[in-house]
Design a protein around this motif. Structure first.
Motif, short mmCIF file in Angstrom:
data_model
loop_
_atom_site.label_atom_id
_atom_site.label_comp_id
_atom_site.label_asym_id
_atom_site.label_seq_id
_atom_site.Cartn_x
_atom_site.Cartn_y
_atom_site.Cartn_z
N GLU A 83 -27.53 -14.74 -44.16
CA GLU A 83 -27.68 -14.93 -45.60
C GLU A 83 -28.84 -14.11 -46.14
O GLU A 83 -28.75 -13.46 -47.19
CB GLU A 83 -27.89 -16.42 -45.90
N GLU A 84 -29.97 -14.14 -45.41
CA GLU A 84 -31.15 -13.38 -45.83
C GLU A 84 -30.87 -11.88 -45.79
O GLU A 84 -31.23 -11.13 -46.71
CB GLU A 84 -32.33 -13.71 -44.91
N PHE A 85 -30.20 -11.43 -44.75
CA PHE A 85 -29.92 -10.00 -44.60
C PHE A 85 -28.96 -9.50 -45.67
O PHE A 85 -29.09 -8.37 -46.16
CB PHE A 85 -29.32 -9.75 -43.19
N LYS A 86 -28.01 -10.35 -46.08
CA LYS A 86 -27.01 -9.95 -47.08
C LYS A 86 -27.61 -9.86 -48.49
O LYS A 86 -27.27 -8.96 -49.27
CB LYS A 86 -25.86 -10.95 -47.10
N ASN A 87 -28.49 -10.81 -48.82
CA ASN A 87 -28.91 -10.96 -50.22
C ASN A 87 -30.30 -10.42 -50.53
O ASN A 87 -30.65 -10.29 -51.70
CB ASN A 87 -28.86 -12.44 -50.61
N LYS A 88 -31.08 -10.10 -49.52
CA LYS A 88 -32.46 -9.71 -49.78
C LYS A 88 -32.78 -8.40 -49.06
O LYS A 88 -32.30 -8.17 -47.95
CB LYS A 88 -33.40 -10.81 -49.28
N VAL A 89 -33.57 -7.55 -49.68
CA VAL A 89 -34.03 -6.31 -49.05
C VAL A 89 -35.53 -6.45 -48.80
O VAL A 89 -36.33 -6.57 -49.73
CB VAL A 89 -33.76 -5.08 -49.95
N ALA A 135 -28.81 -5.54 -46.02
CA ALA A 135 -27.47 -4.97 -46.17
C ALA A 135 -27.39 -4.05 -47.38
O ALA A 135 -26.62 -3.08 -47.39
CB ALA A 135 -26.44 -6.09 -46.30
N LYS A 136 -28.21 -4.31 -48.39
CA LYS A 136 -28.21 -3.49 -49.62
C LYS A 136 -29.39 -2.52 -49.65
O LYS A 136 -29.73 -2.00 -50.71
CB LYS A 136 -28.24 -4.40 -50.84
N TYR A 193 -34.17 -5.74 -33.30
CA TYR A 193 -34.36 -6.12 -34.70
C TYR A 193 -34.90 -7.55 -34.79
O TYR A 193 -34.75 -8.35 -33.85
CB TYR A 193 -33.04 -6.03 -35.46
N ILE A 194 -35.51 -7.87 -35.93
CA ILE A 194 -36.05 -9.23 -36.12
C ILE A 194 -34.89 -10.23 -36.15
O ILE A 194 -33.73 -9.86 -36.32
CB ILE A 194 -36.90 -9.32 -37.40
N GLU A 195 -35.25 -11.48 -35.99
CA GLU A 195 -34.25 -12.55 -35.88
C GLU A 195 -33.23 -12.49 -37.00
O GLU A 195 -33.58 -12.32 -38.17
CB GLU A 195 -34.96 -13.91 -35.89
N ASN A 207 -20.52 -6.21 -40.03
CA ASN A 207 -21.77 -6.92 -40.30
C ASN A 207 -22.89 -6.55 -39.33
O ASN A 207 -24.02 -7.01 -39.48
CB ASN A 207 -21.55 -8.43 -40.22
N ALA A 208 -22.58 -5.73 -38.33
CA ALA A 208 -23.60 -5.34 -37.35
C ALA A 208 -24.64 -4.43 -38.00
O ALA A 208 -24.34 -3.67 -38.92
CB ALA A 208 -22.94 -4.62 -36.17
N ARG A 209 -25.87 -4.51 -37.49
CA ARG A 209 -26.97 -3.73 -38.05
C ARG A 209 -27.14 -2.40 -37.32
O ARG A 209 -26.77 -2.27 -36.15
CB ARG A 209 -28.27 -4.53 -37.97
#
Length: 247
Positions: A36-42, A89-90, A30-32, A156-158
């Motif tokens: 915060e970015e993963f939680k709040n942005k799709v 995440a969303k 997966y990308i870096e 929190n793992a992807r």
């Protein structure tokens, strides 16, 4: 004059056993990770290309996201060139979406699962492999691995939604030794291999004649020429006093 054993040749690191890394396309991860970015942005992306990597049982997908970043991922079954991919995440629970384990509903089939958030994906990566999300507890998620073992992972793992592609790969037989030979070359191991017992005494410690030769178990710190047969065995042979199976 003796002959070098296979374990000695492998340890020397010749061309037969060298990893053909120059043929690899790149790391499938997966990308870096930015929590915060993963939680709040799709992020939305699309499958730019599906490619084959020598020595890997699954295809690879090159994904380009809307912010210009590219990622090489292990694609799920059914992913096509030009298809949209969602990362976050969303993100919606759709084929190919990269989601957070804790946000996925129970019963979701996922693959390429991280052991720890940010490691890029470690579990269920081989062709046709998948895991099932069983339950959520606090910040942990219970998943059933391909081996049927149940494991607790950080929520929190992807993970990627779907079953890894190329699931029918093992159903097709090799048919010819030549095909098996080139397949093994791509994975950098020796084929064919000969049993030590079938060799002559000069070629292998277990070799020699019509009668079976007793081979003393090798210690764990034995050198490569001695480390054959049972290695650091607690015991060998049939157990004394073992009860016979009832007829």
């Amino acid at each position: 004059m003796g002959k070098r054993l296979l374990v000695q040749r492998r340890g020397r690191g010749g061309s037969v056993f060298r990893n053909p890394k120059w043929k690899k396309i790149g790391p499938a991860r997966y990308i870096e990770y930015n929590a915060e970015e993963f939680k709040n942005k799709v992020l939305e992306g699309y499958v730019k290309e599906l490619v084959h990597e020598p020595g890997r049982g699954t295809p690879l997908a090159i994904v380009r996201f809307e912010d210009g970043r590219e990622m090489i991922m292990i694609p799920p079954e059914g992913l096509a060139v030009g298809q949209k991919i969602y990362y976050g995440a969303k993100a919606p629970i759709a084929l190919g979406s990269i989601i957070e384990l804790g946000s996925a509903p129970e019963g979701t089939i996922v693959s390429n699962i991280e052991l720890r958030p940010g490691d890029g994906g470690k579990l269920a990566r081989s062709s046709g492999a998948y895991a099932i999300i069983l339950a959520h507890s606090r910040n942990k998620t219970l998943i059933q691995l391909p081996s049927k073992k149940v494991k607790e992972i950080d929520g929190n793992a992807r993970a990627t939604v779907g079953i890894v592609a190329a699931g029918g790969r093992t159903e097709k037989p090799f048919l010819k030794a030549g095909k098996k030979y080139y397949w093994s070359r791509a994975k950098s191991f020796k084929y064919p291999t000969v049993r030590g017992k079938a060799m002559s005494p000069y070629a292998h410690p277990a070799g020699g004649g019509q009668h079976p030769k007793g081979l003393t178990p090798a210690p764990r710190n034995a050198p490569p020429g001695r480390k054959v047969g049972h290695i650091a065995a607690r015991r060998t042979g049939r157990k004394k006093g073992a009860s016979k199976t009832q007829r």
